[in-house]
Write a protein that holds these residues in place. Sequence first.
Motif, PDB file in Angstrom:
ATOM      1  N   LEU A  19      -8.918  44.246  -0.501  1.00 34.58           N
ATOM      2  CA  LEU A  19      -8.194  44.597  -1.219  1.00 34.58           C
ATOM      3  C   LEU A  19      -9.147  42.782  -2.171  1.00 34.58           C
ATOM      4  N   LEU A  20      -8.759  41.974  -2.581  1.00 34.01           N
ATOM      5  CA  LEU A  20      -9.634  41.025  -2.547  1.00 34.01           C
ATOM      6  C   LEU A  20     -10.555  40.755  -3.062  1.00 34.01           C
ATOM      7  N   LEU A  21     -11.711  42.455  -2.476  1.00 29.41           N
ATOM      8  CA  LEU A  21     -13.364  42.016  -2.785  1.00 29.41           C
ATOM      9  C   LEU A  21     -13.408  43.129  -4.060  1.00 29.41           C
ATOM     10  N   LEU A  22     -12.255  43.842  -4.088  1.00 28.75           N
ATOM     11  CA  LEU A  22     -12.374  45.051  -5.289  1.00 28.75           C
ATOM     12  C   LEU A  22     -12.229  44.508  -6.334  1.00 28.75           C
ATOM     13  N   ILE A  23     -11.333  43.326  -5.921  1.00 36.77           N
ATOM     14  CA  ILE A  23     -10.444  42.677  -7.090  1.00 36.77           C
ATOM     15  C   ILE A  23     -12.075  41.437  -8.040  1.00 36.77           C
ATOM     16  N   ALA A  24     -11.912  40.353  -6.960  1.00 36.14           N
ATOM     17  CA  ALA A  24     -13.406  40.151  -6.873  1.00 36.14           C
ATOM     18  C   ALA A  24     -14.613  40.452  -7.941  1.00 36.14           C
ATOM     19  N   LEU A  25     -14.938  41.908  -7.224  1.00 35.60           N
ATOM     20  CA  LEU A  25     -16.489  42.712  -8.128  1.00 35.60           C
ATOM     21  C   LEU A  25     -16.092  42.883  -9.451  1.00 35.60           C
ATOM     22  N   ASP A  26     -14.562  43.431  -9.740  1.00 35.80           N
ATOM     23  CA  ASP A  26     -14.165  43.741 -11.386  1.00 35.80           C
ATOM     24  C   ASP A  26     -14.673  42.956 -11.443  1.00 35.80           C
ATOM     25  N   GLU A  27     -14.281  41.409 -11.240  1.00 35.97           N
ATOM     26  CA  GLU A  27     -14.267  39.984 -12.311  1.00 35.97           C
ATOM     27  C   GLU A  27     -15.889  39.944 -12.046  1.00 35.97           C
ATOM     28  N   ARG A  29     -18.265  41.557 -11.219  1.00 38.95           N
ATOM     29  CA  ARG A  29     -18.990  42.356 -11.021  1.00 38.95           C
ATOM     30  C   ARG A  29     -20.997  42.428 -11.315  1.00 38.95           C
ATOM     31  N   ASN A  30     -21.195  42.259 -10.059  1.00 33.66           N
ATOM     32  CA  ASN A  30     -21.930  41.330  -8.700  1.00 33.66           C
ATOM     33  C   ASN A  30     -21.484  41.236  -7.921  1.00 33.66           C
ATOM     34  N   ILE A  31     -22.406  41.433  -6.365  1.00 31.89           N
ATOM     35  CA  ILE A  31     -21.601  42.135  -5.173  1.00 31.89           C
ATOM     36  C   ILE A  31     -21.865  39.958  -5.036  1.00 31.89           C
ATOM     37  N   HIS A  32     -22.937  39.970  -5.203  1.00 32.31           N
ATOM     38  CA  HIS A  32     -23.287  38.013  -4.817  1.00 32.31           C
ATOM     39  C   HIS A  32     -22.269  37.026  -4.437  1.00 32.31           C
ATOM     40  N   ARG A  33     -22.213  37.484  -6.454  1.00 31.95           N
ATOM     41  CA  ARG A  33     -21.106  36.015  -7.163  1.00 31.95           C
ATOM     42  C   ARG A  33     -19.211  36.397  -6.313  1.00 31.95           C
ATOM     43  N   ALA A  34     -19.188  38.099  -6.147  1.00 30.00           N
ATOM     44  CA  ALA A  34     -17.849  37.966  -5.546  1.00 30.00           C
ATOM     45  C   ALA A  34     -17.944  37.490  -4.286  1.00 30.00           C
ATOM     46  N   ALA A  35     -18.476  37.565  -3.254  1.00 26.54           N
ATOM     47  CA  ALA A  35     -19.204  37.248  -1.658  1.00 26.54           C
ATOM     48  C   ALA A  35     -18.739  36.194  -1.985  1.00 26.54           C
ATOM     49  N   GLU A  36     -19.345  35.616  -2.629  1.00 27.58           N
ATOM     50  CA  GLU A  36     -19.349  34.298  -2.229  1.00 27.58           C
ATOM     51  C   GLU A  36     -18.474  33.288  -2.938  1.00 27.58           C
ATOM     52  N   ALA A  37     -17.562  33.868  -4.280  1.00 27.75           N
ATOM     53  CA  ALA A  37     -15.952  33.812  -4.590  1.00 27.75           C
ATOM     54  C   ALA A  37     -14.708  33.973  -3.144  1.00 27.75           C
ATOM     55  N   LEU A  38     -15.336  34.498  -2.290  1.00 26.50           N
ATOM     56  CA  LEU A  38     -14.464  34.814  -1.231  1.00 26.50           C
ATOM     57  C   LEU A  38     -14.604  34.266   0.344  1.00 26.50           C
TER      58      LEU A  38
END
Length: 313
Positions: A19-27, A29-38
């Motif tokens: 769920l957190l990953l879905l939100i991070a991807l929405d924010e 819009r890049n799988i690398h940056r979303a993964a880093e954020a989490l």
Amino acid sequence: MDTLNPNWFLRARLKTRQLLLLIALDEHRNIHRAAEALHMTQPAASKQIKDLEEMLDVRLFDRLPRGMEPTIYGETMIRHARMALTSLSLAHDDVLALKAGLVGQVEVGVIMTPAMALLPQAIAKVKQQAPLLRIGVHVQPSNVLMGMLQHGNLDFMIGRILEKEGSEGLIYEELTEEPACAVARPAHPLQERSDLTLSDVASQPWILPPPGSIMRHRFDMMFRRASLEPPSNVVDTTDMLIVTPLLHQTDSLHVMPLEVARYYESLNILRILPLELPFKMDAFGLIRQQEHLLSPGADLLLRAVRNAAKDIY
């Protein structure tokens, strides 16, 4: 596509991290940056999204040269992911409030009928669980309570929505209809009659709600539909401090909601006449503002009212 089981997320072993990953991807819009954020690796993040897409049998994101764009399915999942995480956060707050003894203040408005039995039963239940919770009760007509609710002075109310144009932004949960009855003092001469009709009481003195009120309108129309003139020997009031002594000192009759009458009858203050009145008040229910988030104490009282209504109605 086969219809998903309502508990599909159990079979999918849906994780809070997804769920957190879905939100991070929405924010991002890049799988690398979303993964880093989490604090995840990109392959792990990609696998979690792929697993979710395979379970739902839809594509949640379009893979574009410059990033990822949610599809209509992705937007739906993102919206619900935000709602689910918000709910979990509120659950944590509620648990903390319960551990602290649910201190605080709840303001509830109520019309007369549910004020006699429904709300007291709910409050008694809540006080067993949260004795330090302060509960303010306001007994007023629905139109007055509606104004208080819309001005933010009430957490919720138990009453009626009188006008459709005033119901925007409100949540209404119907509880029950409100039948009316005629009452008189104990030992009133009409108490012995078993064949009472409207024509028998049309000429009697009455204590009635004031003209312009819903009950008065329906009371008068009840006689007109029976081709009778409404009573003319009338005192206009609903104040029980006036109604009670007038009933005891005269042969006047009074009209009130059946549930209220049963309460006063149990105290031997008045008696319900053996006459079925062919009219009802509109149903009443729980009313709250759609955008207003209830505190743990207010939510506890709201749920107690629902449970008490199931017992009573």
